[in-house]
Design an enzyme around this catalytic site. Structure first.
Site, PDB file in Angstrom:
ATOM      1  N   TYR A  84      22.623  23.669  63.210  1.00 42.13           N
ATOM      2  CA  TYR A  84      22.464  24.737  62.329  1.00 42.13           C
ATOM      3  C   TYR A  84      23.066  25.968  62.915  1.00 42.13           C
ATOM      4  O   TYR A  84      23.412  26.045  64.110  1.00 42.13           O
ATOM      5  CB  TYR A  84      20.877  24.871  62.074  1.00 42.13           C
ATOM      6  N   CYS A  85      23.446  26.873  61.974  1.00 39.27           N
ATOM      7  CA  CYS A  85      23.886  28.224  62.244  1.00 39.27           C
ATOM      8  C   CYS A  85      22.830  29.146  61.644  1.00 39.27           C
ATOM      9  O   CYS A  85      21.910  28.867  61.251  1.00 39.27           O
ATOM     10  CB  CYS A  85      25.350  28.298  62.199  1.00 39.27           C
ATOM     11  N   PHE A  86      23.678  30.417  61.278  1.00 42.00           N
ATOM     12  CA  PHE A  86      22.540  31.536  60.727  1.00 42.00           C
ATOM     13  C   PHE A  86      22.274  31.065  59.241  1.00 42.00           C
ATOM     14  O   PHE A  86      21.120  30.874  58.846  1.00 42.00           O
ATOM     15  CB  PHE A  86      23.333  32.928  60.730  1.00 42.00           C
ATOM     16  N   GLY A  89      26.431  27.751  57.489  1.00 41.81           N
ATOM     17  CA  GLY A  89      27.805  27.767  56.863  1.00 41.81           C
ATOM     18  C   GLY A  89      28.887  27.476  57.927  1.00 41.81           C
ATOM     19  O   GLY A  89      28.584  26.170  58.217  1.00 41.81           O
ATOM     20  N   TRP A 113      19.195  28.722  60.287  1.00 43.05           N
ATOM     21  CA  TRP A 113      18.333  29.441  60.702  1.00 43.05           C
ATOM     22  C   TRP A 113      17.549  30.552  59.848  1.00 43.05           C
ATOM     23  O   TRP A 113      16.158  30.502  60.028  1.00 43.05           O
ATOM     24  CB  TRP A 113      18.676  30.350  61.932  1.00 43.05           C
TER      25      TRP A 113
END
Length: 349
Positions: A84-86, A89, A113
């Site tokens: 996962y990232c923010f 994306g 996140w």
């Protein structure tokens, strides 16, 4: 949200700065770009988006290659990996594509996140209220935290809020050499712990105020605790003094640092009392200082706070802890655990 415990590896693809603020407990930070690279790409993007994407791609490929060699390669084929990232994306997509090509069973957290954070906030508003709490109450130094440790060893469900907060809860409660988690990280750690509990069994917890150091307890938890069953514990003053000498050994070595932290209490407790504390610290009479602090400040303050939050505390079962060692507390913990778990089992039946 997914069952995060079902993954062999959870990768947080964000920058270290973002990861330190909050992350899924158990995730490791394998950033696509580090803090400096993230700032550099972001600055360049404002004037030249194409060049920024090219630079970001170069950094990403180099960093991911290093992460695979140092961290990912030890995981066998078909391992389940969540990334996962923010917002779910570009950064997590880069990781996803590489891991999928290698052959791992990889998933990308939808919404990243940000979606996880929203889920934590929603859960913390209601989930803590789904448990029944046994609240251990008692004055400073009486062994409440140690008793919780013994209860955990005895098989009880224990919520160690001070352990999660990395703080002992008082003015002088900072843990030397350790920083407290951010509020968001505290919430994440707290929710993970609660998710591991069985709602059919009681959860043992120490009585706490709204704040533990710089972090705050969620309202749903605090309200449920204050409506829970209380057990009042105490210990003889010599045992309490010895506990403080053990748990706050850094102040025994440097008593003036403790006085410095207590300085803002001078208007509250009066100049004469505070001068007595200073005098004991200057003479390095730390046991006498600890006892005076408890008798003249902590005990009356704790008493007022307890009566305000737990007005029926005097009707609670009372336990005198004569021995605050691990060996001395374990039999008490076993007896308490058996008493409350048996009662709950009978109700369930």
């Amino acid at each position: 949200m997914q069952n995060f415990d079902s993954y062999d590896l959870i990768i947080d693809a964000r920058s270290p700065r973002e990861y330190e603020e909050d992350h899924i407990p158990g995730a490791i930070n394998l950033p696509v770009v580090d803090n400096a690279e993230y700032a550099e790409v972001g600055t360049l993007h404002r004037t030249d988006p194409l060049a920024a994407y090219q630079l970001g791609a170069r950094y990403s490929l180099m960093n991911i290659a290093r992460h695979i060699e140092q961290h990912v390669a030890k995981y066998p084929a078909k391992s389940r990996i969540l990334v996962y990232c923010f917002r779910g994306g570009k950064r997590s997509k880069v990781w996803f594509d590489v891991l999928d090509t290698i052959g791992y069973r990889v998933e990308k957290l939808k919404g990243g996140w940000k979606a996880y954070r929203r889920w934590v906030n929603e859960e913390m508003a209601t989930f803590p209220a789904g448990f029944r709490y046994v609240v251990v109450s008692g004055p400073t130094g009486c062994g409440k935290t140690r008793l919780l440790g013994a209860l955990h060893q005895a098989g009880a469900q224990v919520l160690d809020l001070e352990g999660i907060a990395t703080h002992r809860g008082s003015i002088i409660g900072a843990v030397p050499g350790k920083n407290q988690p951010t509020q968001k990280m505290f919430d994440s750690l707290l929710l993970r712990q609660l998710k591991q509990f069985d709602p059919a069994r009681p959860v043992w917890v120490e009585s706490e105020s709204k704040k533990i150091g710089k972090v705050q307890l969620p309202d749903a938890l605090l309200e449920r605790m204050r409506g829970g069953f209380t057990v009042s514990v105490d210990a003889p003053m010599p045992q309490r003094v010895q506990l403080l000498r053990e748990d706050y050994a850094h102040f025994e070595q440097d008593p003036q640092s403790m006085i410095d932290r207590l300085a803002f209490l001078r208007p509250l407790i009066g100049g004469e009392e505070f001068s007595a504390w200073e005098d004991l610290a200057a003479r390095r009479e730390v046991p006498a200082l600890f006892e005076r602090l408890m008798r003249n400040h902590y005990d009356p303050t704790y008493r007022r706070s307890t009566l305000r939050n737990y007005p029926d505390i005097d009707k609670s079962p009372k336990v005198m802890l004569e021995d605050l060692s691990a060996e001395g507390l374990l039999p008490v913990a076993r007896e308490l655990r058996a008493q409350f778990d048996v009662a709950d089992d009978a109700k369930a039946a």
